[in-house]
Design a protein around this motif. Structure first.
Motif, PDB file in Angstrom:
ATOM      1  N   TYR A  70     -57.326 -91.810 -83.344  1.00  0.00           N
ATOM      2  CA  TYR A  70     -57.168 -90.588 -84.134  1.00  0.00           C
ATOM      3  C   TYR A  70     -58.423 -90.226 -84.926  1.00  0.00           C
ATOM      4  O   TYR A  70     -58.491 -89.170 -85.536  1.00  0.00           O
ATOM      5  N   GLU A 110     -43.786 -90.332 -79.575  1.00  0.00           N
ATOM      6  CA  GLU A 110     -45.237 -90.527 -79.450  1.00  0.00           C
ATOM      7  C   GLU A 110     -45.995 -89.384 -80.119  1.00  0.00           C
ATOM      8  O   GLU A 110     -46.939 -89.614 -80.878  1.00  0.00           O
ATOM      9  N   THR A 169     -48.400 -89.467 -83.434  1.00  0.00           N
ATOM     10  CA  THR A 169     -49.770 -88.933 -83.341  1.00  0.00           C
ATOM     11  C   THR A 169     -50.025 -87.927 -84.454  1.00  0.00           C
ATOM     12  O   THR A 169     -51.061 -87.981 -85.128  1.00  0.00           O
ATOM     13  N   ILE A 204     -52.780 -88.267 -87.431  1.00  0.00           N
ATOM     14  CA  ILE A 204     -53.799 -87.240 -87.679  1.00  0.00           C
ATOM     15  C   ILE A 204     -53.708 -86.778 -89.128  1.00  0.00           C
ATOM     16  O   ILE A 204     -54.728 -86.597 -89.801  1.00  0.00           O
ATOM     17  N   ASP A 206     -64.299 -86.511 -86.238  1.00  0.00           N
ATOM     18  CA  ASP A 206     -62.854 -86.745 -86.208  1.00  0.00           C
ATOM     19  C   ASP A 206     -62.106 -85.498 -85.764  1.00  0.00           C
ATOM     20  O   ASP A 206     -61.145 -85.576 -84.991  1.00  0.00           O
ATOM     21  N   ILE A 224     -62.043 -85.169 -82.118  1.00  0.00           N
ATOM     22  CA  ILE A 224     -61.052 -86.081 -81.527  1.00  0.00           C
ATOM     23  C   ILE A 224     -59.652 -85.485 -81.658  1.00  0.00           C
ATOM     24  O   ILE A 224     -58.863 -85.513 -80.709  1.00  0.00           O
ATOM     25  N   HIS A 225     -59.344 -84.924 -82.821  1.00  0.00           N
ATOM     26  CA  HIS A 225     -58.028 -84.281 -83.010  1.00  0.00           C
ATOM     27  C   HIS A 225     -57.841 -83.157 -81.996  1.00  0.00           C
ATOM     28  O   HIS A 225     -56.774 -83.026 -81.389  1.00  0.00           O
ATOM     29  N   LYS A 236     -59.250 -82.717 -79.052  1.00  0.00           N
ATOM     30  CA  LYS A 236     -59.043 -83.271 -77.702  1.00  0.00           C
ATOM     31  C   LYS A 236     -57.629 -83.850 -77.551  1.00  0.00           C
ATOM     32  O   LYS A 236     -56.987 -83.670 -76.518  1.00  0.00           O
ATOM     33  N   THR A 237     -57.156 -84.536 -78.581  1.00  0.00           N
ATOM     34  CA  THR A 237     -55.813 -85.120 -78.548  1.00  0.00           C
ATOM     35  C   THR A 237     -54.761 -84.027 -78.423  1.00  0.00           C
ATOM     36  O   THR A 237     -53.817 -84.140 -77.624  1.00  0.00           O
ATOM     37  N   LEU A 238     -54.913 -82.972 -79.189  1.00  0.00           N
ATOM     38  CA  LEU A 238     -53.948 -81.860 -79.142  1.00  0.00           C
ATOM     39  C   LEU A 238     -53.959 -81.176 -77.780  1.00  0.00           C
ATOM     40  O   LEU A 238     -52.901 -80.824 -77.245  1.00  0.00           O
ATOM     41  N   THR A 252     -54.657 -82.611 -74.979  1.00  0.00           N
ATOM     42  CA  THR A 252     -53.997 -83.541 -74.062  1.00  0.00           C
ATOM     43  C   THR A 252     -52.484 -83.362 -74.110  1.00  0.00           C
ATOM     44  O   THR A 252     -51.819 -83.293 -73.075  1.00  0.00           O
ATOM     45  N   TYR A 253     -51.940 -83.258 -75.312  1.00  0.00           N
ATOM     46  CA  TYR A 253     -50.488 -83.059 -75.446  1.00  0.00           C
ATOM     47  C   TYR A 253     -50.064 -81.690 -74.910  1.00  0.00           C
ATOM     48  O   TYR A 253     -49.008 -81.570 -74.286  1.00  0.00           O
TER      49      TYR A 253
END
Length: 166
Positions: free
Chosen positions: A2, A52, A56, A60, A146, A149-150, A152-154, A156-157
């Motif tokens: 995260y 999950e 996440t 975050i 950071d 990264i957030h 990219k993570t969002l 992905t979901y």
């Protein structure tokens, strides 16, 4: 993951500068700020059924809280109190929970979060260019890592969700 595993720089400033502090208040507690992100991600973590994704969003939110703390220290060192709001012409526009998007549809949440992360990154990059203080620049650059990264993570979901709903 995260946040970037690189350590944050020590919060220092070259000299007091209330103008820089006011700029950082935008990142700290405006409509698109760390404070807003904390509340929004926390709210969303309560509203989603996917465990999950819920975890996440909560993680975050915790990273954003750390950013808030670092910015608050920097604002204080720059010479003003880290109030929850934005200062303009000696008037405070206080932070309000109206800034939080209360959407409960997961796809809408993720799209809003992505838009807000992009706006936050753009604002940080604007402030990095405008602020002539090597310590503040280093802090903001590290926070941006950071936020990327957030983002990219969002994404992905959101992609997972579109595959499931296709």
């Amino acid at each position: 993951m995260y946040e970037n595993n690189k350590p944050y720089p020590e919060v220092l400033v070259e000299r007091r500068n209330p103008y820089y502090a006011k700029l950082l208040l935008i990142d700290y507690a405006s409509n698109c700020s760390e404070d807003t992100a904390i509340h929004e991600y926390f709210y969303q973590s309560l509203m989603v059924d996917d465990k999950e994704l819920s975890e996440t969003l909560m993680q975050i939110s915790k990273v954003e809280m750390h950013h808030l703390r670092l910015l608050g220290k920097a604002i204080s060192l720059l010479g003003i109190k880290p109030v929850f709001g934005v200062l303009g012409n000696n008037t405070l526009t206080p932070w309000t929970s109206k800034y939080v998007n209360y959407s409960v549809k997961v796809e809408d949440m993720l799209k809003i979060d992505i838009k807000q992360e992009k706006t936050a990154i753009d604002t940080y990059q604007k402030h990095i260019k405008e602020i002539d203080d090597r310590y503040i620049k280093a802090l903001l650059e590290r926070i941006v890592e950071d936020e990327i990264i957030h983002l990219k993570t969002l994404y992905t979901y959101l992609k997972k969700l579109k595959v499931v709903n296709a």
